[in-house]
Design a protein around this motif. Structure first.
Motif, PDB file in Angstrom:
ATOM      1  N   LEU A 158      -6.247   8.196 -10.134  1.00 55.84           N
ATOM      2  CA  LEU A 158      -6.661   6.971 -10.824  1.00 55.84           C
ATOM      3  C   LEU A 158      -5.627   6.664 -11.901  1.00 55.84           C
ATOM      4  O   LEU A 158      -5.265   7.537 -12.688  1.00 55.84           O
ATOM      5  N   ILE A 194      -7.938  -0.522 -13.264  1.00 56.64           N
ATOM      6  CA  ILE A 194      -7.813   0.859 -12.812  1.00 56.64           C
ATOM      7  C   ILE A 194      -7.602   0.846 -11.307  1.00 56.64           C
ATOM      8  O   ILE A 194      -8.382   0.238 -10.580  1.00 56.64           O
ATOM      9  N   ALA A 195      -6.543   1.479 -10.865  1.00 54.81           N
ATOM     10  CA  ALA A 195      -6.248   1.554  -9.437  1.00 54.81           C
ATOM     11  C   ALA A 195      -6.496   2.964  -8.951  1.00 54.81           C
ATOM     12  O   ALA A 195      -6.552   3.914  -9.733  1.00 54.81           O
ATOM     13  N   LEU A 196      -6.627   3.070  -7.661  1.00 58.41           N
ATOM     14  CA  LEU A 196      -6.974   4.329  -7.015  1.00 58.41           C
ATOM     15  C   LEU A 196      -6.070   4.494  -5.809  1.00 58.41           C
ATOM     16  O   LEU A 196      -5.994   3.604  -4.976  1.00 58.41           O
ATOM     17  N   ARG A 249      -8.297  -6.251  -3.943  1.00 54.61           N
ATOM     18  CA  ARG A 249      -7.780  -5.069  -4.629  1.00 54.61           C
ATOM     19  C   ARG A 249      -6.595  -5.401  -5.546  1.00 54.61           C
ATOM     20  O   ARG A 249      -5.826  -4.529  -5.916  1.00 54.61           O
ATOM     21  N   GLN A 269      -7.222  12.159  -5.017  1.00 52.85           N
ATOM     22  CA  GLN A 269      -7.389  10.784  -5.478  1.00 52.85           C
ATOM     23  C   GLN A 269      -6.763  10.691  -6.863  1.00 52.85           C
ATOM     24  O   GLN A 269      -7.043  11.522  -7.731  1.00 52.85           O
ATOM     25  N   ASP A 320       1.940   3.658  -4.953  1.00 55.32           N
ATOM     26  CA  ASP A 320       2.451   2.301  -4.707  1.00 55.32           C
ATOM     27  C   ASP A 320       2.675   1.536  -6.012  1.00 55.32           C
ATOM     28  O   ASP A 320       2.722   0.309  -6.012  1.00 55.32           O
ATOM     29  N   VAL A 323      -4.756   8.210 -15.366  1.00 58.28           N
ATOM     30  CA  VAL A 323      -6.104   8.274 -15.943  1.00 58.28           C
ATOM     31  C   VAL A 323      -6.878   9.500 -15.455  1.00 58.28           C
ATOM     32  O   VAL A 323      -7.593  10.141 -16.227  1.00 58.28           O
ATOM     33  N   ASP A 324      -6.740   9.836 -14.174  1.00 60.17           N
ATOM     34  CA  ASP A 324      -7.541  10.945 -13.650  1.00 60.17           C
ATOM     35  C   ASP A 324      -6.959  11.406 -12.316  1.00 60.17           C
ATOM     36  O   ASP A 324      -6.293  10.645 -11.618  1.00 60.17           O
ATOM     37  N   ILE A 325      -7.250  12.651 -11.987  1.00 60.66           N
ATOM     38  CA  ILE A 325      -6.961  13.222 -10.674  1.00 60.66           C
ATOM     39  C   ILE A 325      -8.229  13.903 -10.191  1.00 60.66           C
ATOM     40  O   ILE A 325      -8.863  14.645 -10.945  1.00 60.66           O
ATOM     41  N   LYS A 326      -8.613  13.636  -8.937  1.00 67.15           N
ATOM     42  CA  LYS A 326      -9.783  14.282  -8.344  1.00 67.15           C
ATOM     43  C   LYS A 326      -9.386  14.783  -6.959  1.00 67.15           C
ATOM     44  O   LYS A 326      -8.592  14.141  -6.282  1.00 67.15           O
ATOM     45  N   TYR A 364       0.849  -1.189   0.000  1.00 70.06           N
ATOM     46  CA  TYR A 364       0.000   0.000   0.000  1.00 70.06           C
ATOM     47  C   TYR A 364       0.883   1.236   0.000  1.00 70.06           C
ATOM     48  O   TYR A 364       1.914   1.242   0.675  1.00 70.06           O
ATOM     49  N   PHE A 423      -3.750   3.383 -14.584  1.00 68.11           N
ATOM     50  CA  PHE A 423      -4.043   2.160 -15.336  1.00 68.11           C
ATOM     51  C   PHE A 423      -2.890   1.176 -15.156  1.00 68.11           C
ATOM     52  O   PHE A 423      -1.750   1.486 -15.515  1.00 68.11           O
ATOM     53  N   MET A 424      -3.189   0.029 -14.610  1.00 65.79           N
ATOM     54  CA  MET A 424      -2.136  -0.969 -14.347  1.00 65.79           C
ATOM     55  C   MET A 424      -1.905  -1.781 -15.613  1.00 65.79           C
ATOM     56  O   MET A 424      -2.426  -2.879 -15.794  1.00 65.79           O
TER      57      MET A 424
END
Lengths: 144, 144
Positions: free
Chosen positions: A73, A109-111, A101, A71, A130, A138-141, A41, A75-76
């Protein structure tokens, strides 16, 4: 990509086509070159990592600086996608993919929740990742 | 899809191709038929909603029952993807897309934390969703 099946694992026949598409908007720069090196983690007091945003998307960072938690996001991209039931090395018994997980999942998709230290020229400096170096973003929030 | 631009908004030219694909693994059934009806945030004591998993992926639910909280990732299929800076109706000033949780983003993937009430025949009964009925499901993970 590994196509072996361990005891108790179940693989799906994947659909012929995708239902939607993703744009990679940047990449994550971390100290870990292989999955074996990655922490299980991410830790909010772990090593400083960088999130590089591609030029096209940089205006979307407006107003992000000063937020403490984000957060992320990603892509693995090295993970297989066909296992419905799997037995990760860290577990004794097989588990349904949606109950764990693991990076191995239909949509890998990991978070991660990260602490934002600073933003410089389209690069975010964060702690809490990690994943392996070069992982597509993919994304930032903002965190709630 | 809306292509108008409000004051202060900035749109990107989207890339010619996607970098990766998504499979829709099910859909979310909620009481809200339009975006205007949706709550701003899902509430863990909100109405009971259903997550229907497509047949192909149902074995991946093994071991999920009994968990109290899940993370649900879904695809906001009605949202435009080209706005880098936007002015949602609820905000006075324009914000960078990565600095807000608007459904309008390069990869319109949303994340909700939900309370799992029960699992029956590949259907999860949950509270905490905030999206329109029929929204495509991308992933389910146990909450940390």
């Amino acid at each position: 990509m590994d196509k072996d099946i361990r005891a108790g694992e179940i693989a799906a026949a994947l659909p012929q086509a995708f239902d939607a598409g993703l744009y990679f908007v940047g990449r994550l720069r971390t100290p870990w070159a292989t999955r074996a090196e990655c922490p299980h983690y991410g830790a909010l007091d772990g090593p400083l990592c960088r999130i590089e945003i591609d030029d096209r998307w940089r205006p979307a960072l407006l107003g992000l600086e000063g937020r403490e938690f984000l957060q992320v996001l990603y892509f693995m991209h090295q993970a297989r996608r066909d296992l419905l039931v799997q037995t990760p090395r860290t577990r004794a018994a097989p588990s349904g993919t949606f109950a764990i997980r693991s990076p191995v999942r239909p949509n890998p998709i990991a978070l991660s929740r990260v602490r934002l230290e600073k933003v410089e020229n389209g690069v975010l400096f964060v702690r809490g990742l990690d994943c392996i170096d070069g992982t597509p973003l993919v994304d930032i929030k903002p965190d709630r």
